[in-house]
Design a protein around this motif. Structure first.
Motif, PDB file in Angstrom:
ATOM      1  N   ASP A  84       0.835  -1.189   0.000  1.00 42.14           N
ATOM      2  CA  ASP A  84       0.000   0.000   0.000  1.00 42.14           C
ATOM      3  C   ASP A  84       0.874   1.244   0.000  1.00 42.14           C
ATOM      4  O   ASP A  84       1.902   1.313   0.674  1.00 42.14           O
ATOM      5  N   GLU A  85       0.462   2.241  -0.748  1.00 40.53           N
ATOM      6  CA  GLU A  85       1.254   3.475  -0.872  1.00 40.53           C
ATOM      7  C   GLU A  85       1.531   4.127   0.474  1.00 40.53           C
ATOM      8  O   GLU A  85       2.610   4.696   0.690  1.00 40.53           O
ATOM      9  N   SER A  86       0.574   4.039   1.415  1.00 38.29           N
ATOM     10  CA  SER A  86       0.752   4.698   2.709  1.00 38.29           C
ATOM     11  C   SER A  86       1.829   4.034   3.558  1.00 38.29           C
ATOM     12  O   SER A  86       2.328   4.634   4.514  1.00 38.29           O
ATOM     13  N   ALA A  87       2.204   2.794   3.228  1.00 35.81           N
ATOM     14  CA  ALA A  87       3.228   2.091   4.004  1.00 35.81           C
ATOM     15  C   ALA A  87       4.642   2.386   3.520  1.00 35.81           C
ATOM     16  O   ALA A  87       5.604   2.213   4.258  1.00 35.81           O
ATOM     17  N   ARG A  88       4.775   2.853   2.292  1.00 35.38           N
ATOM     18  CA  ARG A  88       6.102   3.028   1.700  1.00 35.38           C
ATOM     19  C   ARG A  88       7.027   3.946   2.498  1.00 35.38           C
ATOM     20  O   ARG A  88       8.229   3.679   2.598  1.00 35.38           O
ATOM     21  N   PRO A  89       6.518   5.057   3.067  1.00 33.62           N
ATOM     22  CA  PRO A  89       7.419   5.927   3.835  1.00 33.62           C
ATOM     23  C   PRO A  89       8.037   5.254   5.052  1.00 33.62           C
ATOM     24  O   PRO A  89       8.976   5.792   5.643  1.00 33.62           O
ATOM     25  N   TRP A  90       7.521   4.068   5.422  1.00 31.46           N
ATOM     26  CA  TRP A  90       8.034   3.375   6.606  1.00 31.46           C
ATOM     27  C   TRP A  90       8.994   2.243   6.252  1.00 31.46           C
ATOM     28  O   TRP A  90       9.511   1.568   7.140  1.00 31.46           O
ATOM     29  N   LEU A  91       9.240   2.053   4.985  1.00 31.55           N
ATOM     30  CA  LEU A  91      10.180   1.006   4.565  1.00 31.55           C
ATOM     31  C   LEU A  91      11.589   1.596   4.556  1.00 31.55           C
ATOM     32  O   LEU A  91      12.199   1.825   3.518  1.00 31.55           O
ATOM     33  N   ILE A  92      12.100   1.847   5.744  1.00 32.43           N
ATOM     34  CA  ILE A  92      13.347   2.584   5.941  1.00 32.43           C
ATOM     35  C   ILE A  92      14.204   1.855   6.977  1.00 32.43           C
ATOM     36  O   ILE A  92      13.710   1.011   7.729  1.00 32.43           O
ATOM     37  N   PRO A  93      15.508   2.153   7.040  1.00 27.34           N
ATOM     38  CA  PRO A  93      16.371   1.503   8.030  1.00 27.34           C
ATOM     39  C   PRO A  93      15.900   1.721   9.461  1.00 27.34           C
ATOM     40  O   PRO A  93      15.215   2.710   9.760  1.00 27.34           O
ATOM     41  N   VAL A  94      16.280   0.827  10.344  1.00 28.81           N
ATOM     42  CA  VAL A  94      15.804   0.853  11.725  1.00 28.81           C
ATOM     43  C   VAL A  94      16.124   2.174  12.425  1.00 28.81           C
ATOM     44  O   VAL A  94      15.269   2.751  13.103  1.00 28.81           O
ATOM     45  N   ASP A  95      17.352   2.683  12.258  1.00 25.60           N
ATOM     46  CA  ASP A  95      17.711   3.909  12.965  1.00 25.60           C
ATOM     47  C   ASP A  95      16.887   5.102  12.479  1.00 25.60           C
ATOM     48  O   ASP A  95      16.444   5.942  13.275  1.00 25.60           O
ATOM     49  N   VAL A  96      16.628   5.160  11.173  1.00 22.37           N
ATOM     50  CA  VAL A  96      15.809   6.237  10.620  1.00 22.37           C
ATOM     51  C   VAL A  96      14.356   6.075  11.069  1.00 22.37           C
ATOM     52  O   VAL A  96      13.651   7.049  11.361  1.00 22.37           O
ATOM     53  N   TYR A  97      13.916   4.829  11.126  1.00 21.04           N
ATOM     54  CA  TYR A  97      12.561   4.502  11.593  1.00 21.04           C
ATOM     55  C   TYR A  97      12.344   5.041  13.002  1.00 21.04           C
ATOM     56  O   TYR A  97      11.309   5.640  13.309  1.00 21.04           O
ATOM     57  N   LEU A  98      13.330   4.842  13.869  1.00 16.11           N
ATOM     58  CA  LEU A  98      13.224   5.297  15.253  1.00 16.11           C
ATOM     59  C   LEU A  98      13.208   6.818  15.338  1.00 16.11           C
ATOM     60  O   LEU A  98      12.485   7.394  16.165  1.00 16.11           O
ATOM     61  N   GLN A  99      13.992   7.475  14.494  1.00  6.71           N
ATOM     62  CA  GLN A  99      13.956   8.935  14.455  1.00  6.71           C
ATOM     63  C   GLN A  99      12.555   9.421  14.073  1.00  6.71           C
ATOM     64  O   GLN A  99      12.015  10.349  14.675  1.00  6.71           O
ATOM     65  N   LYS A 100      11.995   8.773  13.056  1.00  4.23           N
ATOM     66  CA  LYS A 100      10.696   9.197  12.534  1.00  4.23           C
ATOM     67  C   LYS A 100       9.583   8.998  13.561  1.00  4.23           C
ATOM     68  O   LYS A 100       8.786   9.911  13.811  1.00  4.23           O
ATOM     69  N   LEU A 101       9.520   7.821  14.165  1.00  2.05           N
ATOM     70  CA  LEU A 101       8.428   7.572  15.113  1.00  2.05           C
ATOM     71  C   LEU A 101       8.568   8.441  16.360  1.00  2.05           C
ATOM     72  O   LEU A 101       7.565   8.845  16.956  1.00  2.05           O
ATOM     73  N   THR A 102       9.797   8.746  16.765  1.00  5.24           N
ATOM     74  CA  THR A 102       9.980   9.602  17.934  1.00  5.24           C
ATOM     75  C   THR A 102       9.480  11.012  17.643  1.00  5.24           C
ATOM     76  O   THR A 102       8.813  11.644  18.484  1.00  5.24           O
ATOM     77  N   ALA A 103       9.772  11.515  16.456  1.00  4.09           N
ATOM     78  CA  ALA A 103       9.296  12.849  16.093  1.00  4.09           C
ATOM     79  C   ALA A 103       7.770  12.889  16.000  1.00  4.09           C
ATOM     80  O   ALA A 103       7.122  13.802  16.518  1.00  4.09           O
ATOM     81  N   LEU A 104       7.178  11.875  15.360  1.00  7.15           N
ATOM     82  CA  LEU A 104       5.721  11.850  15.185  1.00  7.15           C
ATOM     83  C   LEU A 104       4.981  11.626  16.494  1.00  7.15           C
ATOM     84  O   LEU A 104       3.865  12.105  16.683  1.00  7.15           O
ATOM     85  N   GLY A 105       5.594  10.882  17.414  1.00  5.60           N
ATOM     86  CA  GLY A 105       4.926  10.559  18.665  1.00  5.60           C
ATOM     87  C   GLY A 105       5.084  11.595  19.761  1.00  5.60           C
ATOM     88  O   GLY A 105       4.585  11.407  20.865  1.00  5.60           O
ATOM     89  N   THR A 106       5.784  12.698  19.460  1.00 11.59           N
ATOM     90  CA  THR A 106       6.092  13.696  20.471  1.00 11.59           C
ATOM     91  C   THR A 106       5.312  14.985  20.222  1.00 11.59           C
ATOM     92  O   THR A 106       5.305  15.512  19.110  1.00 11.59           O
ATOM     93  N   THR A 107       4.654  15.505  21.256  1.00 13.91           N
ATOM     94  CA  THR A 107       3.963  16.784  21.145  1.00 13.91           C
ATOM     95  C   THR A 107       4.920  17.935  21.448  1.00 13.91           C
ATOM     96  O   THR A 107       6.047  17.730  21.892  1.00 13.91           O
ATOM     97  N   SER A 108       4.468  19.159  21.237  1.00 15.34           N
ATOM     98  CA  SER A 108       5.342  20.326  21.305  1.00 15.34           C
ATOM     99  C   SER A 108       5.948  20.558  22.683  1.00 15.34           C
ATOM    100  O   SER A 108       6.948  21.262  22.810  1.00 15.34           O
ATOM    101  N   ASN A 109       5.352  19.954  23.716  1.00 16.62           N
ATOM    102  CA  ASN A 109       5.907  20.089  25.074  1.00 16.62           C
ATOM    103  C   ASN A 109       6.938  19.002  25.394  1.00 16.62           C
ATOM    104  O   ASN A 109       7.397  18.894  26.528  1.00 16.62           O
ATOM    105  N   GLY A 110       7.290  18.184  24.407  1.00 21.74           N
ATOM    106  CA  GLY A 110       8.326  17.182  24.610  1.00 21.74           C
ATOM    107  C   GLY A 110       7.851  15.866  25.178  1.00 21.74           C
ATOM    108  O   GLY A 110       8.661  15.038  25.594  1.00 21.74           O
ATOM    109  N   VAL A 111       6.545  15.593  25.175  1.00 17.04           N
ATOM    110  CA  VAL A 111       6.002  14.332  25.689  1.00 17.04           C
ATOM    111  C   VAL A 111       5.853  13.345  24.532  1.00 17.04           C
ATOM    112  O   VAL A 111       5.258  13.670  23.498  1.00 17.04           O
ATOM    113  N   PHE A 112       6.386  12.136  24.726  1.00 16.16           N
ATOM    114  CA  PHE A 112       6.359  11.105  23.689  1.00 16.16           C
ATOM    115  C   PHE A 112       5.556   9.897  24.159  1.00 16.16           C
ATOM    116  O   PHE A 112       5.656   9.469  25.314  1.00 16.16           O
ATOM    117  N   GLY A 113       4.767   9.327  23.240  1.00 14.81           N
ATOM    118  CA  GLY A 113       4.025   8.112  23.544  1.00 14.81           C
ATOM    119  C   GLY A 113       4.009   7.168  22.359  1.00 14.81           C
ATOM    120  O   GLY A 113       4.032   7.599  21.197  1.00 14.81           O
TER     121      GLY A 113
END
Length: 308
Positions: A82-111
């Motif tokens: 599926d086209e929506s999955a393609r942006p996630w077919l990335i190396p593990v270290d880059v994957y972790l950078q991406k999910l950390t940024a997306l999961g964090t709100t402007s006050n620095g809380v991550f979930g």
């Protein structure tokens, strides 16, 4: 693939630019979150509703199943086309950078949310990084995100949970939203992407759904085992854990959300943004009918939790 028991044993052995702590984190994450938490759940336990509540405050991170694509890679590669999955077919270290940024709100809380069904896959994938190969999940999480806390999402009525899962499997409908509210809401990317991924499923009517005692019995055993596995793992870590029971949560939605703000020690704004939920309740008369039939069949056949 690592077994669930192996994952428990191994694990127990042992970002967003707005984040304010200038601490160097591994994997190229610019800075560790100020607060971090992991939601530990099993399917159909009500975890989507919890994620919607926490993410909707805009001060408690955006906790979603960011690791889901690793589970797809292992068991459902067709969905990765599926086209929506393609942006996630990335190396593990880059994957972790991406999910950390997306999961964090402007006050620095991550979930982030993880299901037990693919917890072992997540741990195995994380350990492909040399710096993580000998660490438990808890140690890896703390290396990535700092002082991590855990939220255990559970459901008291496991029969209803199993029935809900059987119905979702048969229909292909795992989530549903109020389209009007959804369109007017700044919905997290996770729901938007998953609605795209589900768009090709055939819309089934109640007539297409078939009560299947054996299927529900298997799923009942599975959700019981997964919930017990999370409990065992969380006890073994010795970490702070907040337990959310679905049946209590739906009756005390705002109270539970406020309690979690306190548990996570997040600074509360003067006026907390009201959460306008777009998730729709999927349970209906079919669920009630199957629950009643299954319980009657259990009485007739005996307790089938240990059936092969």
């Amino acid at each position: 693939m690592m077994s669930q028991n192996d994952a428990v044993t191994a694990s127990a052995a042992g970002h967003a630019e707005a984040a304010t702590h200038a601490v160097t984190a591994p994997c190229g994450i610019r800075s560790k979150p100020t607060v971090a938490y992991v939601i530990c759940a099993s399917q159909r336990s009500g975890s989507n509703l919890l994620c919607e509540a926490l993410g909707g405050t805009e001060i408690l991170g955006q906790p979603h199943e960011y690791f889901l694509y690793w589970e797809m890679e292992a068991h459902d590669r067709q969905r990765l086309e599926d086209e929506s999955a393609r942006p996630w077919l990335i190396p593990v270290d880059v994957y972790l950078q991406k999910l950390t940024a997306l999961g964090t709100t402007s006050n620095g809380v991550f979930g982030v949310k993880i299901m037990w069904s693919y917890f072992g896959i997540v741990l195995k994938k994380l350990r492909t990084l040399p710096s993580f190969q000998d660490l438990s999940f808890d140690e890896i999480a703390r290396s990535l995100w700092g002082d991590v806390r855990y939220i255990h999402m559970t459901r008291r009525d496991k029969v209803r949970q199993a029935v809900s899962m059987a119905k979702a499997i048969q229909s292909g409908r795992w989530i549903d939203v109020d389209r009007e509210v959804f369109a007017a809401t700044r919905a997290p990317f996770f729901y938007t992407q998953n609605l795209r991924m589900l768009k090709n499923h055939v819309e089934m009517t109640d007539r297409d759904l078939q009560y299947d005692f054996d299927q529900i019995a298997r799923l009942y055993r599975m959700v019981c085992e997964e919930d017990e596995s999370w409990s065992h793992y969380l006890r073994a870590t010795g970490a702070d854990v907040f337990r959310v029971v679905y049946e209590e949560f739906v009756e005390q939605y705002e109270t539970t959300t406020n309690d979690l703000i306190d548990f996570l020690q997040v600074t509360r704004p003067q006026q907390l943004r009201p959460v306008r939920g777009f998730m729709k309740r999927q349970s209906d008369s079919v669920n009630d009918e199957w629950v009643d039939r299954f319980r009657q069949d259990l009485t007739t056949r005996g307790d089938d939790r240990n059936r092969e």
